[in-house]
Every structure is written in structure tokens, then in C-alpha cells.
Enzyme design. Structure first.
Site, PDB file in Angstrom:
ATOM      1  N   THR A 264     -13.345  32.705 -33.776  1.00 52.24           N
ATOM      2  CA  THR A 264     -13.625  34.121 -33.988  1.00 52.24           C
ATOM      3  C   THR A 264     -13.632  34.458 -35.472  1.00 52.24           C
ATOM      4  O   THR A 264     -14.485  35.214 -35.955  1.00 52.24           O
ATOM      5  CB  THR A 264     -12.581  34.984 -33.257  1.00 52.24           C
ATOM      6  OG1 THR A 264     -12.654  34.722 -31.861  1.00 52.24           O
ATOM      7  CG2 THR A 264     -12.817  36.465 -33.504  1.00 52.24           C
TER       8      THR A 264
ATOM      9  N   HIS B  35     -16.831  33.436 -37.112  1.00 56.39           N
ATOM     10  CA  HIS B  35     -17.900  34.403 -36.844  1.00 56.39           C
ATOM     11  C   HIS B  35     -17.774  35.614 -37.763  1.00 56.39           C
ATOM     12  O   HIS B  35     -18.768  36.107 -38.315  1.00 56.39           O
ATOM     13  CB  HIS B  35     -17.843  34.864 -35.382  1.00 56.39           C
ATOM     14  CG  HIS B  35     -18.278  33.841 -34.385  1.00 56.39           C
ATOM     15  ND1 HIS B  35     -19.563  33.361 -34.305  1.00 56.39           N
ATOM     16  CD2 HIS B  35     -17.578  33.198 -33.417  1.00 56.39           C
ATOM     17  CE1 HIS B  35     -19.651  32.473 -33.326  1.00 56.39           C
ATOM     18  NE2 HIS B  35     -18.454  32.352 -32.778  1.00 56.39           N
TER      19      HIS B  35
END
Length: 348
Positions: A40, A43
Site C-alpha cells: 500500500t 502505491h
């Protein structure tokens, strides 16, 4: 305090000075010691389409952490200053139907630490007391404590179905897939196979005790079944990769009545043979985060009762760097060839 800060809707982070967060009446302020780098976070750093769709800047990212409680709000009842803790990254509303029924991991109003609210890539983080997990086991090191979040993903996924005597296929030998090997072994699985294309990660899987590490660029899963001496398909599938070919091949190699738990997030649509799912009576179950807080109790219990599992999970951390070297840490994590990368916030 020093923090990895995303100042606006663009790629990258900056290590800058930011105001320390303030604890509300029901909150706990934690001095961060270590943080894990998650997919995450990659990203968010790259500011890809997913990040743009869910992130509002400015933001301090980071949700995998271990630290020491330094301040508590006036309404905090159980957590004490000085406690060593990790944190559940999903902050829930407490009043939706699922929350009221005790299914907090299914809250429809979940806010994620380091995604929709400031997180732990900083010297201090504040979270509600209800999200704090106190470590009473002194064998939990700062490095191990920093990966309780992804370890919980592995535990939640692997323990979705009974594993005693079952043959298990894990697709994706990233850190969570690697940890799932140890969990499945602890829970009584018979044969465990894992797939990937990264030679270093497959070697890590062998060190974790997997029965067969399959390079799917060279061998198909059906051949792996033959090598393991299996006469029927896999009983349990744990899909950890999100790769578009992983789930279809898993479905092709499941025994009738097989059960699949899916944690990997696909980046594109996947073509599934739904006729086979129906006629082979397969069960597919989506997994997100951790069961709150049954997974946390299971993690702590397994680590305290099984030294071999404790060593295996600890070994998933392959790189530890000073938070000042965060860029190198993100490069290592993005390369996808090792285990978990941990940043040390006591060294700045």
C-alpha cells in the site's frame, strides 16, 4: 517530529518536520520505534491510479508499526504509558450493523491509518485505544512487532478454513505468503506448495519449510501435484498475489469441494471458469485485513507457544534500515526479491 510526508497529489515522500499529533480523550500517543513497508505504501509513494482514487493529501503514510506508549487520553482505561504496542490499522465506526454484531473487520465506514488518516511513518502516531494491541510477550522484538499487521493478514487468510491433514496451495511468495507457510504448518497442513517467479523469494519459502516451491515460469501447478505425490487436487488454496493467472490456475488444481481464501488484490479483471467453480463445488472467500480482534489473539498465542513459528515469522524481516534511509528501503521493497523491509525510527 520527523515524518515521511506527502504534501500534495503527486509522487514521492519527503522526510520533513511536522507537528506532533495530539491525543484525544480516547486516544493513545505512541513513540514509533519501527515500521514495515507495505505494498500500500508503494502505491501511495508512486501515486498510481489506486492511490489517486482513495488518498487525500496532505498525508503521513504508514500503518505497520511497533512502539512505546508515551501519552494516553483521559478516557483511556487499559493501555498504560510505557506499554510496548502494535496497532490495528482499521479504525471502525462502532455503530454500523457489522460493528454492533461484533464483526468490526466488516465495518462499512472503516478509515485506514496511513491511508485516510495520518499514519506511522513518523516519530509519533496517535490511534484510538480500541486499536492498540499491547505486547505482553517480551520475545516480540521491535522488528517482529512491526509486522503484526501483515502477519495478521496471513493468519486471517490461512485460518479461514480448517487445515488439519489438508493439502495447501499458496500463490505468491511475498512476505504474507511466506508467513502463511508457517501458519499452515502450525495448523496441521499435510503438503504445502507455494508459487512465485522470484528465485530469492522461493528460496526463502524453502527456508520456511514449504514442501515444494514452484517457479511457475518453469513448472505448472499440475506438475507440482505429481511431484508431491498427490492423487487428487489441493484441498485449500490461499491466493496472495493478485496476479491475473494465479486464481484461474488455482481453480484448475483444486479438489472437488476445495476452498479458496483470496487476499491478493488484482490490478485488472480476471477471467474465471465459473462453470468449474459451480460443478466442482468450490468455495471462494474474500479476505481483507484481520478479524478484530480474534486474529490478534491467535497471532500472539501461536508466537508464544511455538518457537519454530516464532523463528520463521521473525525471519521474514530480511532488511532493516534507519528511517533516514527510507528511499533505499522503498527501493528494496519495490524490487520484490526479498522479505519484509523495516525502518528504524530510533535512528534518525
Amino acid at each position: 517530529m520527523k515524518a515521511l510526508y506527502k504534501s500534495g497529489p503527486h509522487a514521492g515522500f519527503e522526510l520533513v518536520d511536522r507537528p506532533e499529533p495530539e491525543a484525544g480523550p480516547s486516544d493513545v500517543k505512541i513513540r514509533v520505534m519501527t515500521t514495515g513497508i507495505c505494498g500500500t505504501d508503494l502505491h501511495i509513494q508512486s501515486w498510481d491510479a489506486w492511490a489517486q482514487s482513495i488518498i487525500e493529501t496532505p498525508l503521513i503514510a504508514g500503518h505497520e508499526f511497533y512502539g512505546e506508549v508515551v501519552e494516553i487520553g483521559e478516557d483511556v482505561r487499559d493501555v498504560k504509558v510505557g506499554d510496548r504496542v502494535s496497532g490495528e490499522g482499521h479504525v471502525v465506526c462502532g455503530i454500523c450493523r457489522n460493528c454492533r454484531a461484533g464483526r468490526r473487520q466488516m465495518c462499512i465506514h472503516t478509515v485506514s491509518v496511513g491511508v485516510q488518516r495520518d499514519g506511522a511513518f513518523a516519530e509519533y502516531v496517535v490511534i484510538p485505544e480500541t486499536n492498540v494491541w499491547v505486547h505482553h510477550d517480551e520475545s516480540v522484538t521491535p522488528e517482529l512487532g512491526a509486522i503484526f499487521d501483515p502477519f495478521g493478514n496471513a493468519v486471517h487468510t490461512a485460518l479461514s478454513f480448517p487445515l488439519v491433514g489438508e493439502d495447501v496451495l499458496i500463490t505468491g511468495a511475498g512476505p504474507i505468503g511466506l508467513m502463511a507457510i508457517a501458519v499452515a504448518r502450525h495448523a496441521g497442513a499435510r503438503k504445502i506448495a507455494i508459487t512465485d517467479v522470484s528465485a530469492p523469494r522461493l528460496e526463502l519459502a524453502r527456508q520456511m519449510g514449504v514442501d515444494l516451491a514452484v517457479d511457475v515460469s518453469k513448472m505448472r501447478v499440475r506438475e507440482a501435484q505429481q511431484e508431491l505425490g498427490m492423487r487428487e487436487g489441493f484441498d485449500i488454496g490461499l491466493e496472495m498475489s493478485g496476479h491475473p493467472t494465479a486464481l484461474p490456475e488455482m481453480i484448475d488444481n483444486m479438489n472437488h469441494g476445495g476452498r479458496i481464501a483470496m487476499l491478493g488484490l488484482p490490478s485488472q479483471s480476471i477471467d474465471i471458469d465459473w462453470g468449474k467453480v459451480v460443478t466442482h463445488m468450490l468455495t471462494l472467500k474474500g479476505i481483507y485485513g484481520r478479524e478484530m480482534f480474534e486474529t490478534w489473539y491467535a497471532m500472539s498465542a501461536m508466537l508464544s507457544s511455538n518457537p519454530a513459528l516464532h523463528r520463521s515469522i521473525s525471519a521474514v524481516v530480511t532488511d532493516k534500515l534507519s528511517a533516514a534511509d527510507w528511499e533505499k528501503g522503498f527501493e528494496i521493497a519495490r524490487a520484490g526479491t526479498g522479505g519484509k523491509v523495516v525502518l528504524d525510527w530510533t535512528e534518525l
